[in-house]
Design a protein around this motif. Structure first.
Motif, PDB file in Angstrom:
ATOM      1  N   GLY A   1       0.803  -1.206   0.000  1.00 33.55           N
ATOM      2  CA  GLY A   1       0.000   0.000   0.000  1.00 33.55           C
ATOM      3  C   GLY A   1       0.840   1.262   0.000  1.00 33.55           C
ATOM      4  N   LEU A   2       0.155   2.404   0.098  1.00 32.60           N
ATOM      5  CA  LEU A   2       0.810   3.717   0.097  1.00 32.60           C
ATOM      6  C   LEU A   2       1.235   4.103   1.494  1.00 32.60           C
ATOM      7  CD1 LEU A   2      -1.555   5.748  -2.285  1.00 32.60           C
ATOM      8  CD2 LEU A   2       0.785   5.021  -2.773  1.00 32.60           C
ATOM      9  N   SER A   3       2.501   4.403   1.628  1.00 36.69           N
ATOM     10  CA  SER A   3       2.994   4.913   2.899  1.00 36.69           C
ATOM     11  C   SER A   3       2.745   6.409   2.984  1.00 36.69           C
ATOM     12  CB  SER A   3       4.495   4.618   3.030  1.00 36.69           C
ATOM     13  OG  SER A   3       5.218   5.321   2.022  1.00 36.69           O
ATOM     14  N   GLN A   4       2.880   6.943   4.199  1.00 40.80           N
ATOM     15  CA  GLN A   4       2.665   8.377   4.380  1.00 40.80           C
ATOM     16  C   GLN A   4       3.685   9.185   3.594  1.00 40.80           C
ATOM     17  OE1 GLN A   4       0.134   9.827   5.993  1.00 40.80           O
ATOM     18  NE2 GLN A   4       0.911  11.804   5.249  1.00 40.80           N
ATOM     19  N   LYS A   5       4.909   8.690   3.553  1.00 41.86           N
ATOM     20  CA  LYS A   5       5.952   9.405   2.818  1.00 41.86           C
ATOM     21  C   LYS A   5       5.684   9.383   1.331  1.00 41.86           C
ATOM     22  CE  LYS A   5      10.974   9.782   2.561  1.00 41.86           C
ATOM     23  NZ  LYS A   5      12.275   9.233   3.005  1.00 41.86           N
ATOM     24  N   CYS A   6       5.193   8.228   0.823  1.00 48.10           N
ATOM     25  CA  CYS A   6       4.850   8.136  -0.607  1.00 48.10           C
ATOM     26  C   CYS A   6       3.702   9.061  -0.934  1.00 48.10           C
ATOM     27  CB  CYS A   6       4.512   6.684  -0.948  1.00 48.10           C
ATOM     28  SG  CYS A   6       4.045   6.461  -2.687  1.00 48.10           S
ATOM     29  N   THR A   7       2.720   9.116  -0.023  1.00 46.99           N
ATOM     30  CA  THR A   7       1.584  10.010  -0.255  1.00 46.99           C
ATOM     31  C   THR A   7       2.029  11.460  -0.313  1.00 46.99           C
ATOM     32  OG1 THR A   7       0.118   8.457   0.878  1.00 46.99           O
ATOM     33  CG2 THR A   7      -0.667  10.711   0.606  1.00 46.99           C
ATOM     34  N   ASP A   8       2.931  11.840   0.581  1.00 43.27           N
ATOM     35  CA  ASP A   8       3.432  13.220   0.570  1.00 43.27           C
ATOM     36  C   ASP A   8       4.191  13.512  -0.721  1.00 43.27           C
ATOM     37  OD1 ASP A   8       2.344  13.545   3.055  1.00 43.27           O
ATOM     38  OD2 ASP A   8       4.230  13.178   4.139  1.00 43.27           O
ATOM     39  N   THR A   9       4.961  12.543  -1.166  1.00 46.55           N
ATOM     40  CA  THR A   9       5.706  12.735  -2.421  1.00 46.55           C
ATOM     41  C   THR A   9       4.756  12.904  -3.597  1.00 46.55           C
ATOM     42  OG1 THR A   9       7.529  11.412  -1.548  1.00 46.55           O
ATOM     43  CG2 THR A   9       7.433  11.724  -3.932  1.00 46.55           C
ATOM     44  N   LEU A  10       3.733  12.048  -3.650  1.00 47.30           N
ATOM     45  CA  LEU A  10       2.756  12.157  -4.732  1.00 47.30           C
ATOM     46  C   LEU A  10       2.061  13.515  -4.733  1.00 47.30           C
ATOM     47  CD1 LEU A  10       1.108   8.591  -4.619  1.00 47.30           C
ATOM     48  CD2 LEU A  10       2.594   9.525  -6.415  1.00 47.30           C
ATOM     49  N   MET A  11       1.668  13.997  -3.560  1.00 45.60           N
ATOM     50  CA  MET A  11       0.977  15.274  -3.465  1.00 45.60           C
ATOM     51  C   MET A  11       1.885  16.433  -3.899  1.00 45.60           C
ATOM     52  SD  MET A  11      -2.093  14.696  -2.724  1.00 45.60           S
ATOM     53  CE  MET A  11      -2.546  16.411  -2.501  1.00 45.60           C
ATOM     54  N   GLN A  12       3.162  16.352  -3.510  1.00 42.50           N
ATOM     55  CA  GLN A  12       4.087  17.410  -3.915  1.00 42.50           C
ATOM     56  C   GLN A  12       4.226  17.461  -5.424  1.00 42.50           C
ATOM     57  OE1 GLN A  12       7.731  16.663  -1.823  1.00 42.50           O
ATOM     58  NE2 GLN A  12       6.859  17.100   0.210  1.00 42.50           N
ATOM     59  N   TYR A  13       4.446  16.302  -6.048  1.00 45.11           N
ATOM     60  CA  TYR A  13       4.569  16.271  -7.505  1.00 45.11           C
ATOM     61  C   TYR A  13       3.263  16.692  -8.178  1.00 45.11           C
ATOM     62  CZ  TYR A  13       9.182  14.075  -7.621  1.00 45.11           C
ATOM     63  OH  TYR A  13      10.522  13.834  -7.499  1.00 45.11           O
ATOM     64  N   LEU A  14       2.131  16.248  -7.611  1.00 40.85           N
ATOM     65  CA  LEU A  14       0.835  16.583  -8.202  1.00 40.85           C
ATOM     66  C   LEU A  14       0.594  18.101  -8.204  1.00 40.85           C
ATOM     67  CD1 LEU A  14      -1.920  15.702  -9.343  1.00 40.85           C
ATOM     68  CD2 LEU A  14      -2.727  15.496  -6.973  1.00 40.85           C
ATOM     69  N   VAL A  15       0.844  18.722  -7.062  1.00 42.71           N
ATOM     70  CA  VAL A  15       0.643  20.177  -6.965  1.00 42.71           C
ATOM     71  C   VAL A  15       1.584  20.908  -7.911  1.00 42.71           C
ATOM     72  CG1 VAL A  15       0.852  22.164  -5.429  1.00 42.71           C
ATOM     73  CG2 VAL A  15      -0.252  20.075  -4.619  1.00 42.71           C
ATOM     74  N   MET A  16       2.832  20.461  -7.977  1.00 37.49           N
ATOM     75  CA  MET A  16       3.803  21.139  -8.829  1.00 37.49           C
ATOM     76  C   MET A  16       3.431  21.017 -10.305  1.00 37.49           C
ATOM     77  SD  MET A  16       7.911  20.489  -9.046  1.00 37.49           S
ATOM     78  CE  MET A  16       7.665  18.819  -9.669  1.00 37.49           C
ATOM     79  N   ILE A  17       3.064  19.816 -10.729  1.00 36.04           N
ATOM     80  CA  ILE A  17       2.735  19.613 -12.142  1.00 36.04           C
ATOM     81  C   ILE A  17       1.439  20.357 -12.513  1.00 36.04           C
ATOM     82  CG2 ILE A  17       2.057  17.885 -13.850  1.00 36.04           C
ATOM     83  CD1 ILE A  17       3.901  15.915 -12.455  1.00 36.04           C
ATOM     84  N   PHE A  18       0.422  20.255 -11.644  1.00 36.66           N
ATOM     85  CA  PHE A  18      -0.841  20.942 -11.955  1.00 36.66           C
ATOM     86  C   PHE A  18      -0.658  22.463 -11.952  1.00 36.66           C
ATOM     87  CE2 PHE A  18      -4.981  22.786 -10.843  1.00 36.66           C
ATOM     88  CZ  PHE A  18      -5.746  22.272 -11.893  1.00 36.66           C
ATOM     89  N   ALA A  19       0.208  22.991 -11.076  1.00 36.26           N
ATOM     90  CA  ALA A  19       0.451  24.445 -11.045  1.00 36.26           C
ATOM     91  C   ALA A  19       1.063  24.913 -12.357  1.00 36.26           C
ATOM     92  CB  ALA A  19       1.359  24.794  -9.864  1.00 36.26           C
ATOM     93  N   VAL A  20       2.002  24.116 -12.892  1.00 38.40           N
ATOM     94  CA  VAL A  20       2.619  24.478 -14.171  1.00 38.40           C
ATOM     95  C   VAL A  20       1.584  24.432 -15.293  1.00 38.40           C
ATOM     96  CG1 VAL A  20       4.334  23.807 -15.884  1.00 38.40           C
ATOM     97  CG2 VAL A  20       4.908  23.746 -13.451  1.00 38.40           C
ATOM     98  N   ILE A  21       0.777  23.347 -15.324  1.00 37.92           N
ATOM     99  CA  ILE A  21      -0.251  23.236 -16.362  1.00 37.92           C
ATOM    100  C   ILE A  21      -1.270  24.364 -16.242  1.00 37.92           C
ATOM    101  CG2 ILE A  21      -2.161  21.803 -17.176  1.00 37.92           C
ATOM    102  CD1 ILE A  21      -0.517  19.339 -16.458  1.00 37.92           C
ATOM    103  N   ALA A  22      -1.697  24.654 -15.018  1.00 41.21           N
ATOM    104  CA  ALA A  22      -2.678  25.720 -14.814  1.00 41.21           C
ATOM    105  C   ALA A  22      -2.128  27.075 -15.237  1.00 41.21           C
ATOM    106  CB  ALA A  22      -3.115  25.762 -13.346  1.00 41.21           C
TER     107      ALA A  22
END
Length: 847
Positions: free
Chosen positions: A171-192
């Protein structure tokens, strides 16, 4: 239309060809960048380079039709993106072209659907962010992730250790979840950020292009109307000639008929009365001939035709019909000077035509009342009689062109006229005309008069002062005599005139045909179009603040006074840019002079100097006259040569061209340098060629934009030029029409009036012969002479009516209408005489 304009016109008609070329160039660019990417995982698998290329080619297909079918192309692009996100590589180089597709669908698609496509773009952008974040961090689903990512250069990139065990069932660890959220916010901010910028640019450009399209359509409509306007001008000239012929010749012939009928009885037993009557008839005929010469000449019109001559007209009517009672009453404060020239002429002809009709149809012993009512801004003239009125038509005649010409004259000056039988008998004419806009004694001109005054080159080309068109000095009236009004001496400009010249010229802007309100971006875009001088001023101030405080020079310069003077020169050189679109060529000339002084006097070549020069050059070529690129290009070459010389001299130790020219006077000794002469010359030539290429590129870009018809100011200037050319063509068409028909008509009118004069001269000869023999002419001979004159006058009047019918009814005479009403054209198919012999208008008897 120039070659570039024809090219852009062809491109606008074949957008798929243009977009196919652009797409091919994009393919070369994107494939060149993405060709070395060996690893590009997808949501399901790792995909090799050939699969990535196939998906990229598929994504480029909608770009070919993005302007031809924008909404379908955008939906197809979205579908392909969703497919490759789910079943192909998660990221392709062509994905970065998505903002261009959004831009295209907003710009060329239905404006009502723009918001839906914006929402769809953000939704796809959000999904892309999620899938790319998952794929790049966790790895493809069906391959169970990947511990290592092999890059193209052999380097190994480890995936996130915290997410490497997701597919192993932990499953997803807390650290993996934090990493995913960081990348998600960064990529969506660039696209937006990309999408928001695209939306703003698209809205801004859409408002601008709506105005451009509207102005293109207006220009095309003006150009398409050119032939029609020429035809209308020719027809108007025919109507003018017919109207004035009726007022001049038919009026004279009616007097001749009345005089001959009266002389037949009054002069039968009185040779003196008979002679005086015949002399009057001959005088009136000769005056009509003279008036017709002016009518068909350059200026047109009769010299006896304005408000000041109404008294003479009434006196003439009283002399012709002594049994009639004619009264003239003026109500209010008469202000003849308030009437313009054309209005004054129109009022005269209303009275003239009314008196002519009364003589012909009202019967004997009539009472005529001419009433003038002067108001605050209008003059009302009514002419009433107690004659036969409606019963005048019982003789079988039909209403003719006199009343039609009367209505045309009055409506031309903005007035109205009514006429018809009165209750209880008689006939009434009532005309109301407005005063001229300028009532200081200057005469207002009817646009049709410009066609008559076209012999003057100024009347064709126009005298210009700024944006206003000045007319040549006119002939005014004063007390019934003609005086030349001297032009006013030039005066100093007022503050209002200065403000009007410095502000932006009005630009007609389009509205949203979809019925929706413009958003703030579109409103701001249109505001900047309308207030372009203010926008340029703000930009200039920012440039002054940037370059005036910290100059960026290619060569170092001294300190002290030269520093202050140089910065002052920079500010002076930048300031004209605030008027670069209002007065483009003047701005370019001022900056060219200042640039030359800066290059000659001062040491450095500053970046501000290059920015101001290139901006002024671009504005002069784009917004200036059509041939402005010639003189601006020549000035650019001279300045570029100065730059090359300046750079070369700097290698020899001379700080400026002025110091080199005055070296013997000031005793300047350059510092020793290690540069060889060949190296200095090569450096100077390299700078010369580089700057020359830059200037050529700026000129080419401005010419390209000008020819593409994509600039509102350029289209507005083109519209003004088209209107000016159309006005000139109307004048020339009217002149050509008058020239075509004047010779034939003048010969016809001359023959008609000369026949009356010949009859009159024959009658006078009979009287002279009898007097020479010492005999008194018999009543029968005098009666016979007047009968012959009256008969000839009636035949001449019938002939005139046929001429009027031809002028009024046969349309145009130019070769463009060769297939229309062949038997009725004036030229080149048939002459006036042949048309009249055809019998088409035979028997016409108009009032």
């Amino acid at each position: 239309m120039t070659r570039l304009q024809r090219l852009f016109s062809w491109i606008r008609g074949h957008v798929i060809v243009a977009d196919s070329t652009i797409t091919a160039l994009l393919a070369l660019f994107t494939f060149g960048l993405g060709g070395n990417i060996l690893f590009n995982p997808g949501l399901l698998y790792d995909f090799p380079a050939p699969v990535q290329t196939a998906w990229s080619i598929a994504l480029l297909v909608p770009f070919v039709t993005r302007r031809r079918w924008p909404q379908v192309s955008a939906l197809a692009f979205v579908a392909l993106v969703l497919l490759h996100l789910l079943f192909g590589p998660c990221l392709l180089m062509t994905d970065f072209l998505a903002p261009f597709m959004l831009y295209s669908v907003m710009l060329y698609g239905n404006p009502r659907n723009s918001k839906a496509f914006i929402v769809l773009a953000f939704a796809v952008g959000g999904l892309t962010s999620i899938i790319e974040t998952w794929t790049m961090t966790v790895g493809p689903i069906l391959t169970g992730g990947s511990e290592q990512i092999l890059l193209a250069d052999g380097m190994v990139l480890n995936s996130s250790p915290s997410c490497s065990t997701v597919y192993s069932g932990q499953g997803l660890s807390q650290k993996c979840t934090d990493t995913l959220m960081q990348y998600l916010v960064m990529i969506f901010a660039v696209i937006a950020l990309f999408l928001v910028s695209t939306v703003i640019i698209a809205y801004w450009q859409r408002a601008r292009l709506m105005t451009v399209r509207m102005m293109r359509e207006r220009n095309d409509a003006i150009a398409a109307r050119e032939a029609e306007e020429r035809n209308i001008a020719a027809l108007a000239e025919r109507a003018r000639i017919a109207r004035d012929m009726h007022d001049v010749v038919a009026h004279t012939l009616s007097i001749i008929i009345v005089q001959s009928d009266g002389g037949r009885y009054a002069g039968a037993n009185d040779p003196a009365v008979a002679r005086a009557t015949m002399e009057t008839i001959r005088h009136e005929s000769e005056r009509a001939l003279h008036d017709m010469t002016r009518l068909l000449g350059v200026f047109g019109g009769s010299p006896h035709a304005d408000y000041a001559d109404i008294d003479a007209l009434v006196a003439q009517a009283r002399a012709v019909a002594p049994d009639a009672v004619i009264t003239r009453e003026i109500i209010g404060d008469a202000r003849p000077d308030a009437l313009g020239n054309q209005t004054s002429v129109s009022v005269y002809h209303v009275v003239q035509e009314s008196l002519t009709n009364i003589r012909k149809y009202a019967g004997p012993k009539v009472t005529v009342h001419i009433t003038e009512t002067w108001g605050g801004s209008t003059l009302t003239v009514s002419i009433t009689d107690n004659g036969r009125g409606a019963s005048a038509g019982l003789d079988g005649h039909t209403p003719g062109y006199g009343l039609t010409g009367m209505r045309e004259r009055i409506e031309t000056v903005g007035g109205s006229v009514t006429f018809g039988p009165k209750m209880g008998g008689g006939f009434a004419v009532c005309a109301t005309v407005p005063f001229a806009a300028n009532s200081d004694g200057l005469s207002a001109r009817d646009p049709s008069e410009d066609a008559h005054a076209s012999a003057s080159p100024a009347a064709i080309a126009g005298w210009t002062d700024g944006s206003a068109t000045m007319r040549p000095p006119e002939y005014g009236r004063s007390g019934g005599t003609r005086t030349i009004i001297s032009p006013k001496l030039p005066t100093l400009p007022t503050m209002q005139m200065v403000r009007d010249n410095l502000r932006s010229r009005p630009i007609a802007q389009a509205i949203d045909i979809s019925g929706q309100r413009f958003n703030w971006v579109e409103r701001l875009s249109q505001w900047t179009q309308r207030h372009y001088v203010l926008v340029d001023t703000v930009i200039t101030i920012l440039l002054v603040m940037m370059f005036g405080s910290a100059s960026i020079s290619l060569f170092s310069y001294g300190t002290g006074p030269q520093d202050i003077l140089f910065r002052t020169m920079i500010v002076l050189e930048l300031m004209p840019l605030c008027m670069r679109r209002r007065f483009p060529e003047s701005c370019a000339l001022i900056i060219a002079i200042l640039s030359t002084l800066q290059l000659v006097i001062f040491e450095p070549i500053d970046l501000a100097n290059a920015v101001s020069s290139m901006c002024a050059l671009h504005a002069a070529v784009l917004y200036g006259r059509e041939k402005a690129w010639r003189w601006t290009g020549l000035v650019s070459i001279l300045d570029v040569l100065l730059i090359g010389v300046k750079v070369m001299l700097s290698q020899f130790g001379y700080p400026s061209i002025l110091v080199f020219l005055m070296r013997d006077i000031i005793g300047y000794v350059p510092a020793q340098t290690d540069w060889p002469a060949s190296g200095a010359m090569f450096t100077g030539m390299a700078y010369t060629l580089a700057v020359l290429a830059l200037c050529a590129g700026v000129i080419a870009m401005a010419r390209w934009t000008r020819s593409s018809c994509s600039n509102a100011l350029v289209l507005q200037a083109r519209e003004e030029a088209l209107i000016a050319e159309q006005n000139k063509q109307r004048i020339l068409a009217a002149n050509l029409e008058r020239d075509r028909i004047s010779m034939n008509i003048q010969s016809e009118v001359t023959a008609t009036l000369n026949s009356v004069i010949d009859r009159t001269v024959s009658g006078l000869r009979t009287l002279d012969e009898a007097e020479a023999r010492g005999e008194k002419p018999t009543a029968e001979s005098i009666s016979s002479a007047f009968e012959a004159i009256g008969r000839q006058g009636r035949e001449a009047l019938a002939h005139m009516r046929q001429l009027l019918g031809i002028l009024r009814e046969t349309g145009f005479s130019d070769e463009d209408h060769a297939e229309e009403r062949e038997g009725m054209r004036l030229r080149p198919a048939a002459s006036l005489d042949e048309q009249m012999k055809s019998g088409f208008f035979r028997g016409m008897f108009q009032r």
